[in-house]
Design a protein around this motif. Structure first.
Motif, PDB file in Angstrom:
ATOM      1  N   LYS A  27     -56.518 -21.189   2.434  1.00 42.57           N
ATOM      2  CA  LYS A  27     -57.286 -21.577   3.630  1.00 42.57           C
ATOM      3  C   LYS A  27     -58.138 -20.430   4.173  1.00 42.57           C
ATOM      4  CE  LYS A  27     -55.037 -25.498   3.487  1.00 42.57           C
ATOM      5  NZ  LYS A  27     -55.669 -26.689   2.890  1.00 42.57           N
ATOM      6  N   GLN A  32     -60.475 -21.503   9.372  1.00 41.28           N
ATOM      7  CA  GLN A  32     -59.127 -21.680   8.848  1.00 41.28           C
ATOM      8  C   GLN A  32     -58.295 -20.430   9.085  1.00 41.28           C
ATOM      9  OE1 GLN A  32     -60.290 -22.966   4.770  1.00 41.28           O
ATOM     10  NE2 GLN A  32     -59.374 -24.938   5.297  1.00 41.28           N
ATOM     11  N   GLU A  35     -59.390 -17.085   7.327  1.00 39.29           N
ATOM     12  CA  GLU A  35     -60.849 -17.000   7.192  1.00 39.29           C
ATOM     13  C   GLU A  35     -61.280 -15.622   6.677  1.00 39.29           C
ATOM     14  OE1 GLU A  35     -64.919 -17.328   9.943  1.00 39.29           O
ATOM     15  OE2 GLU A  35     -62.985 -17.990  10.750  1.00 39.29           O
TER      16      GLU A  35
END
Length: 229
Positions: A27, A32, A35
């Motif tokens: 993710k 997310q 990131e």
């Protein structure tokens, strides 16, 4: 022996297909939980091989690796630190606490927190640090707090797990719900009464994900009771 050669060794195991898959799995997209994290596509077994080869890497070099933007570098650094902890617990604990912000994905936390922070605090009655981390605004520090208690559970010490799980009951992140439920399930494997006492108090209000994880090994009738009542 330095971090430059270690990174070359990691690169030799890099796999393009996995480098494209891992960012989705962990993710890393915008907004997310991970990131911006970067991967080169090295599997954990291959990282373990490299970590074993570089267990004598000087701590300053390991710290450089732990601060690297490449995810596999950080995990390999943590695997080296876990091995070094056996002979230098204070130095490894200090370095770990100093670099918490680089332990910033669930696999990094789950691999290292019980074996470094949990082990260090096992014989230390003052575990205020974990309770402080449980109240952190940082997702990974909160996960470190609860996952570290896995070591205590193995030694039949449940109080900190129960207290931290209670602190985290209102957490909004799914990764915390899963971690709390997982540690409660581990408590239940060792002491079912302690788990059920917790569930009697909280099963109606705790996040459903945490509850499902916590009751996973209970008999079907009990699982049904806690989920439906």
């Amino acid at each position: 022996m330095d971090v430059t050669q270690l990174k070359k060794d990691l690169q030799a195991y890099a796999n393009q297909e996995k480098a494209e898959f891992f960012p989705r799995f962990f993710k890393t997209g915008k907004g997310q939980y991970a990131e911006g994290d970067k991967f080169i596509g090295v599997t954990v077994p291959n990282q373990r091989k490299i970590a074993k080869k570089y267990t004598n890497l000087p701590l300053p070099e390991v710290e450089k690796l732990l601060r690297d933007p490449i995810h596999e570098c950080r995990l390999t650094a943590l695997l080296i630190l876990i091995e070094k902890y056996k002979t230098s617990p204070q130095a490894i604990y200090d370095l770990y606490i100093k670099n918490l912000k680089y332990i910033n994905n669930w696999d990094l936390v789950d691999t290292s927190a019980p074996k470094i922070l949990g082990e260090y605090l096992l014989e230390n009655p003052n575990r205020d640090l974990l309770h402080k981390l449980a109240k952190s605004q940082n997702l990974w520090e909160r996960r470190i707090a609860i996952i570290s208690t896995q070591t205590f559970i193995k030694h039949l010490q449940f109080d900190d797990t129960i207290k931290i799980a209670t602190l985290l009951l209102q957490d909004t992140h799914d990764l915390i719900h899963k971690a709390v439920g997982w540690m409660l399930r581990e408590v239940g494997k060792k002491d079912l009464k302690t788990l059920e006492n917790f569930l009697k108090k909280h099963h109606k209000t705790m996040p459903r994900t945490a509850l499902r994880y916590a009751i996973e090994h209970l008999p079907q009738d009990k699982r049904h009771h806690y989920m439906q009542s």
